[in-house]
Design a protein around this motif. Structure first.
Motif, short mmCIF file in Angstrom:
data_model
loop_
_atom_site.label_atom_id
_atom_site.label_comp_id
_atom_site.label_asym_id
_atom_site.label_seq_id
_atom_site.Cartn_x
_atom_site.Cartn_y
_atom_site.Cartn_z
N CYS A 34 0.82 -1.20 0.00
CA CYS A 34 0.00 0.00 0.00
C CYS A 34 0.86 1.26 0.00
CB CYS A 34 -0.93 0.02 1.21
SG CYS A 34 -1.92 -1.48 1.39
N THR A 35 0.26 2.35 -0.45
CA THR A 35 0.90 3.65 -0.37
C THR A 35 0.43 4.33 0.91
OG1 THR A 35 0.92 3.83 -2.77
CG2 THR A 35 1.21 5.87 -1.52
N VAL A 43 -3.91 5.56 4.08
CA VAL A 43 -3.36 4.33 3.50
C VAL A 43 -4.19 3.98 2.26
CG1 VAL A 43 -2.87 1.89 3.84
CG2 VAL A 43 -2.58 3.49 5.75
N ASP A 44 -3.51 3.90 1.12
CA ASP A 44 -4.17 3.62 -0.15
C ASP A 44 -3.72 2.25 -0.66
OD1 ASP A 44 -5.38 3.56 -2.58
OD2 ASP A 44 -4.56 5.44 -3.33
N ARG A 63 -7.70 7.16 7.12
CA ARG A 63 -8.39 6.95 5.84
C ARG A 63 -7.80 5.70 5.18
NH1 ARG A 63 -10.75 10.72 1.91
NH2 ARG A 63 -10.70 9.80 -0.16
N LEU A 64 -8.67 4.74 4.86
CA LEU A 64 -8.23 3.48 4.26
C LEU A 64 -9.01 3.24 2.97
CD1 LEU A 64 -6.65 0.84 4.28
CD2 LEU A 64 -8.38 -0.12 5.82
N GLU A 65 -8.26 3.13 1.87
CA GLU A 65 -8.87 2.90 0.56
C GLU A 65 -8.47 1.52 0.04
OE1 GLU A 65 -8.50 6.28 -2.16
OE2 GLU A 65 -7.81 7.48 -0.44
N LEU A 66 -9.47 0.71 -0.27
CA LEU A 66 -9.26 -0.65 -0.77
C LEU A 66 -10.01 -0.87 -2.08
CD1 LEU A 66 -9.63 -2.30 2.72
CD2 LEU A 66 -7.60 -2.58 1.29
N ASP A 67 -10.16 0.17 -2.86
CA ASP A 67 -10.93 0.12 -4.09
C ASP A 67 -10.22 -0.68 -5.19
OD1 ASP A 67 -12.58 1.93 -2.75
OD2 ASP A 67 -11.51 3.66 -3.57
N TYR A 68 -11.03 -1.15 -6.15
CA TYR A 68 -10.50 -1.80 -7.36
C TYR A 68 -9.59 -2.98 -7.01
CZ TYR A 68 -12.25 2.33 -9.80
OH TYR A 68 -13.05 3.33 -10.29
N LEU A 88 -13.60 4.78 5.03
CA LEU A 88 -13.32 3.43 4.55
C LEU A 88 -13.99 3.23 3.21
CD1 LEU A 88 -12.24 0.54 4.86
CD2 LEU A 88 -14.30 -0.01 6.17
N SER A 89 -13.21 2.86 2.21
CA SER A 89 -13.74 2.69 0.86
C SER A 89 -13.40 1.29 0.34
CB SER A 89 -13.17 3.76 -0.08
OG SER A 89 -13.76 3.67 -1.35
N LEU A 90 -14.44 0.57 -0.07
CA LEU A 90 -14.30 -0.78 -0.61
C LEU A 90 -14.97 -0.88 -1.98
CD1 LEU A 90 -15.06 -2.48 2.77
CD2 LEU A 90 -13.01 -3.03 1.46
#
Length: 322
Positions: A34-35, A43-44, A63-68, A88-90
């Motif tokens: 992750c970045t 955390v992306d 902030r946690l992004e787990l998209d795509y 939180l993004s899923l």
């Protein structure tokens, strides 16, 4: 005198680089998947082809992004350590179900994005702990129904998107506790306006018309606006099937009276058999590229240390000569 000055400048630059590298190493405990940004606590992990959530994401992440990615399921304790998480993004995964309690520890969450997945249903109390949530995105799933009271605890919610699902109705009182709702997307659902269950939604839309954006666009399967439905049009008392319906006794009797040789052998998928035995895949195993990324990070850190040491020796050398 220019020699020591240049050496001092080099020392400052290399020290800054070393500190930055150290911060990056701290943030990349997961092997560099992750970045991360230690200053903003972001955390992306988007677009990494993940089938499991990376381990050792910093617990103070905001902030946690787990998209795509390719997440098809979540462990029930996937987010239990992230009590400071506000976003939180899923989006754009392959989630088919959500385990009960998976969001229970996210008491500070402000935004939750679950759109563009394959969710067909929701656990009844899945959002009960998210009392600070202001934005919930569930559009572009396959939701066929909503549990009674599923949004009751979301009194701070301002935006809710349910468009592009398979909803035919909502439970009585589904939106009554959404005191601060400003935008609710309901379009592109096959609302069944022949059943009297639709009357709650129709009445609620009429009462909130002009106060809540997006609700007027809800249409029945015959393209008539839901808010225009009358009691005469929605006269039927429909009963929708659900997964908890008991097996008809005629089927049970037939199965009991059948010979074993007549019953076809049904193939059991290996993953279902493993779940039956209680086997669970580990949350995350590092892949070869991830290991290489981790090694390269440590090599970069060692190189920074070597250059910093060289710069210090260079400064000492010039100071002695001076």
């Amino acid at each position: 005198m220019m020699g020591p000055v240049l050496a001092a400048c080099l020392l400052i630059i290399l020290s800054t680089a070393w500190i930055s590298q150290a911060n990056g190493a701290t943030c990349k405990k997961d092997g560099g998947v992750c970045t991360c940004n230690d200053q903003t606590k972001n955390v992306d992990c988007s677009s990494k082809g993940l089938t499991a959530i990376p381990s050792n994401i910093p617990v103070d992440t905001d902030r946690l992004e787990l998209d795509y990615n390719k997440l098809s399921s979540l462990p029930s304790k996937a987010f239990q350590s992230f009590t400071k998480l506000t976003f939180l993004s899923l989006n754009y995964n392959e989630l088919q179900t959500l385990p009960a309690g998976v969001f229970d520890h996210l008491v500070n969450l402000d935004r939750l994005h679950l759109n563009y997945n394959k969710l067909k249903s929701l656990p009844s109390k899945i959002f009960d702990s998210l009392t600070k949530l202001t934005w919930l995105r569930l559009e572009n799933n396959q939701l066929q129904s909503l549990p009674h009271g599923v949004f009751d605890k979301l009194t701070e919610l301002k935006e809710l998107s349910l468009d592009n699902n398979q909803l035919k109705r909502v439970p009585e009182g589904a939106f009554d506790k959404l005191q601060n709702i400003k935008d609710l997307r309901l379009e592109e659902n096959p609302w069944d306006c022949s059943c009297n269950d639709i009357l709650y939604l129709s009445k609620w839309i009429r009462e909130k018309e002009g106060k809540v954006n997006g609700i007027e666009s809800a249409t029945c399967v015959n393209k008539k606006a839901v808010l225009e439905i009358t009691e005469e049009e929605a006269a039927e008392d429909c009963v929708y099937p659900n997964t908890t319906t008991a097996i008809p006794t005629t089927i049970i009797t037939t199965l009991a009276s059948s010979n074993d040789d007549d019953i076809p052998e049904l193939p059991v998928p290996q993953e279902n058999f493993q779940k039956f035995l209680g086997y669970q895949e580990p949350d995350h195993l590092p892949t070869q590229p991830q290991c290489l990324m981790s090694i390269s990070g440590y090599l970069g850190l060692m190189m920074s240390l070597v250059l910093t040491s060289a710069a210090i020796l260079y400064v000492i050398h010039f100071l002695k000569k001076a």
